[in-house]
Scaffold this active site. Structure first.
Site, PDB file in Angstrom:
ATOM      1  N   SER A   1      -5.370   3.217   7.783  1.00  0.00           N
ATOM      2  CA  SER A   1      -6.094   1.987   8.140  1.00  0.00           C
ATOM      3  C   SER A   1      -7.208   1.585   7.182  1.00  0.00           C
ATOM      4  O   SER A   1      -7.814   0.516   7.397  1.00  0.00           O
ATOM      5  CB  SER A   1      -6.703   2.071   9.560  1.00  0.00           C
ATOM      6  OG  SER A   1      -5.727   1.792  10.540  1.00  0.00           O
ATOM      7  N   THR A   2      -7.509   2.381   6.169  1.00  0.00           N
ATOM      8  CA  THR A   2      -8.677   2.074   5.321  1.00  0.00           C
ATOM      9  C   THR A   2      -8.350   1.163   4.148  1.00  0.00           C
ATOM     10  O   THR A   2      -9.210   0.863   3.333  1.00  0.00           O
ATOM     11  CB  THR A   2      -9.290   3.378   4.766  1.00  0.00           C
ATOM     12  OG1 THR A   2      -8.344   3.994   3.872  1.00  0.00           O
ATOM     13  CG2 THR A   2      -9.680   4.332   5.870  1.00  0.00           C
ATOM     14  N   GLY A   3      -7.123   0.717   4.049  1.00  0.00           N
ATOM     15  CA  GLY A   3      -6.751  -0.204   2.959  1.00  0.00           C
ATOM     16  C   GLY A   3      -6.618  -1.611   3.491  1.00  0.00           C
ATOM     17  O   GLY A   3      -7.596  -2.251   3.897  1.00  0.00           O
TER      18      GLY A   3
ATOM     19  N   GLY B   1       0.803  -1.230   0.000  1.00  0.00           N
ATOM     20  CA  GLY B   1       0.000   0.000   0.000  1.00  0.00           C
ATOM     21  C   GLY B   1       0.832   1.275   0.000  1.00  0.00           C
ATOM     22  O   GLY B   1       1.868   1.369  -0.650  1.00  0.00           O
ATOM     23  N   VAL B   2       0.346   2.232   0.771  1.00  0.00           N
ATOM     24  CA  VAL B   2       1.045   3.533   0.805  1.00  0.00           C
ATOM     25  C   VAL B   2       2.422   3.386   1.446  1.00  0.00           C
ATOM     26  O   VAL B   2       3.382   4.070   1.055  1.00  0.00           O
ATOM     27  CB  VAL B   2       0.187   4.590   1.538  1.00  0.00           C
ATOM     28  CG1 VAL B   2       0.097   4.346   3.026  1.00  0.00           C
ATOM     29  CG2 VAL B   2       0.695   6.002   1.262  1.00  0.00           C
ATOM     30  N   ASP B   3       2.559   2.436   2.358  1.00  0.00           N
ATOM     31  CA  ASP B   3       3.867   2.157   2.984  1.00  0.00           C
ATOM     32  C   ASP B   3       4.879   1.773   1.909  1.00  0.00           C
ATOM     33  O   ASP B   3       5.988   2.309   1.826  1.00  0.00           O
ATOM     34  CB  ASP B   3       3.664   1.002   3.985  1.00  0.00           C
ATOM     35  CG  ASP B   3       4.799   0.832   4.971  1.00  0.00           C
ATOM     36  OD1 ASP B   3       4.773  -0.172   5.701  1.00  0.00           O
ATOM     37  OD2 ASP B   3       5.715   1.679   5.003  1.00  0.00           O
TER      38      ASP B   3
HETATM   39  N1  APR Z   1      -0.861   7.803  -1.919  1.00  0.00           N
HETATM   40  C1  APR Z   1      -1.933   8.041  -1.113  1.00  0.00           C
HETATM   41  N2  APR Z   1      -2.722   7.075  -0.611  1.00  0.00           N
HETATM   42  C2  APR Z   1      -2.410   5.793  -0.950  1.00  0.00           C
HETATM   43  C3  APR Z   1      -1.303   5.456  -1.778  1.00  0.00           C
HETATM   44  C4  APR Z   1      -0.531   6.531  -2.268  1.00  0.00           C
HETATM   45  N3  APR Z   1       0.537   6.323  -3.061  1.00  0.00           N
HETATM   46  N4  APR Z   1      -1.279   4.090  -1.900  1.00  0.00           N
HETATM   47  C5  APR Z   1      -2.320   3.616  -1.204  1.00  0.00           C
HETATM   48  N5  APR Z   1      -3.012   4.628  -0.641  1.00  0.00           N
HETATM   49  C6  APR Z   1      -4.224   4.582   0.194  1.00  0.00           C
HETATM   50  C7  APR Z   1      -5.086   3.355   0.106  1.00  0.00           C
HETATM   51  O1  APR Z   1      -5.905   3.393  -1.056  1.00  0.00           O
HETATM   52  C8  APR Z   1      -5.891   3.508   1.380  1.00  0.00           C
HETATM   53  O2  APR Z   1      -6.970   4.413   1.162  1.00  0.00           O
HETATM   54  O3  APR Z   1      -3.812   4.618   1.546  1.00  0.00           O
HETATM   55  C9  APR Z   1      -4.898   4.167   2.353  1.00  0.00           C
HETATM   56  C10 APR Z   1      -4.336   3.224   3.398  1.00  0.00           C
HETATM   57  O4  APR Z   1      -4.171   1.935   2.821  1.00  0.00           O
HETATM   58  P1  APR Z   1      -2.876   1.007   3.135  1.00  0.00           P
HETATM   59  O5  APR Z   1      -1.711   1.573   2.464  1.00  0.00           O
HETATM   60  O6  APR Z   1      -3.271  -0.385   2.815  1.00  0.00           O
HETATM   61  O7  APR Z   1      -2.642   1.182   4.715  1.00  0.00           O
HETATM   62  P2  APR Z   1      -3.442   0.555   5.940  1.00  0.00           P
HETATM   63  O8  APR Z   1      -4.838   0.188   5.597  1.00  0.00           O
HETATM   64  O9  APR Z   1      -3.192   1.512   7.068  1.00  0.00           O
HETATM   65  O10 APR Z   1      -2.673  -0.813   6.215  1.00  0.00           O
HETATM   66  C11 APR Z   1      -1.356  -0.730   6.696  1.00  0.00           C
HETATM   67  O11 APR Z   1      -0.531  -2.146   4.975  1.00  0.00           O
HETATM   68  O12 APR Z   1       1.076  -1.570   3.504  1.00  0.00           O
HETATM   69  C12 APR Z   1       0.849  -2.240   4.653  1.00  0.00           C
HETATM   70  O13 APR Z   1       2.911  -2.080   5.860  1.00  0.00           O
HETATM   71  C13 APR Z   1       1.570  -1.631   5.814  1.00  0.00           C
HETATM   72  O14 APR Z   1       1.062  -3.439   7.260  1.00  0.00           O
HETATM   73  C14 APR Z   1       0.727  -2.105   6.958  1.00  0.00           C
HETATM   74  C15 APR Z   1      -0.677  -2.037   6.387  1.00  0.00           C
END
Ligand code: APR
Length: 183
Positions: free
Chosen positions: A119-121, A32-34
């Site tokens: 947290s919404t992904g 994801g965004v991480d």
């Molecule tokens: N820019 C902005 N928002 C983004 C991007 C980006 N490049 N990529 C993804 N997102 C959005 C997703 O669409 C979602 O709405 O960020 C939001 C959070 O989604 P996730 O990245 O999946 O984060 P989260 O739900 O908090 O889960 C965290 O996911 O990636 C792993 O290491 C991370 O274990 C942790 C978990």
């Protein structure tokens, strides 16, 4: 209170002093965004994260932004709650993420901060509930941050955040139907 706006975009292309990463507790990167932020910032980010010794859910820690383009100087890593139905302290933990990110932004002197929808992904938090917590917390936490951008990766999330911001403005002193500052 900071100026807050909801925008559609990729947080790795933001031009704010700090961007917030929705990390996991290891701070070594993920999907994801991480994953996007680690790819943009380079391998130093994972090394810096590892040196911080992890991060608890609801907490936030800052690292430099390494290869992210200026003016981004800081990545504020926060660990959101995994959604388990809402009865496991998730709302309080998500609010804590937003509050702690503002505290860390103040510690590092960031005046503008971009947030993803924490947290919404992968963590499955319902986007509408999360948007309400994000806006409610950011508009009620004292901070030196002057500009906040809520960066949504999809239009539905952007619309939810924009609607919460509009509702929040409507519920302020000027927006009260009876015109009084507090009820
Ligand atoms: N820019 C902005 N928002 C983004 C991007 C980006 N490049 N990529 C993804 N997102 C959005 C997703 O669409 C979602 O709405 O960020 C939001 C959070 O989604 P996730 O990245 O999946 O984060 P989260 O739900 O908090 O889960 C965290 O996911 O990636 C792993 O290491 C991370 O274990 C942790 C978990």
């Amino acid at each position: 209170m900071p100026q807050i706006e909801a925008v559609l975009g990729d947080i790795t292309r933001e031009e704010t002093d700090a961007i917030v990463n929705a990390a996991n507790s290891s701070l070594r990167g993920g999907g994801g965004v991480d994953g996007a932020i680690h790819r943009a910032a380079g391998p130093e980010l994972a090394r810096a994260g590892a040196m911080l010794g992890g991060c608890k859910t609801g907490d936030a820690k800052a690292t430099p932004a390494f290869r992210l383009d200026p003016p981004v100087k800081h990545v504020i890593h926060t660990v959101g709650p995994v959604w388990r139905g809402g009865g496991d302290g998730e709302p309080e933990l998500l609010a804590s993420c937003y509050r702690r990110c503002l505290e860390v932004a103040d510690e590092v002197g960031a005046r503008s901060v971009s947030f993803p929808a924490i947290s919404t992904g992968i963590y499955g938090y319902p986007a509408a509930d999360a948007a309400r917590i994000a806006v409610g917390t950011l508009t009620s936490t004292p901070t030196g941050v002057e500009r906040i951008r809520l960066v949504a990766f999809d239009e539905a999330t952007r619309d939810l955040l924009a609607a919460e911001l509009a509702r929040d403005v409507g519920s302020g002193p000027a927006g009260n139907p009876d015109g009084f500052a507090e009820r």
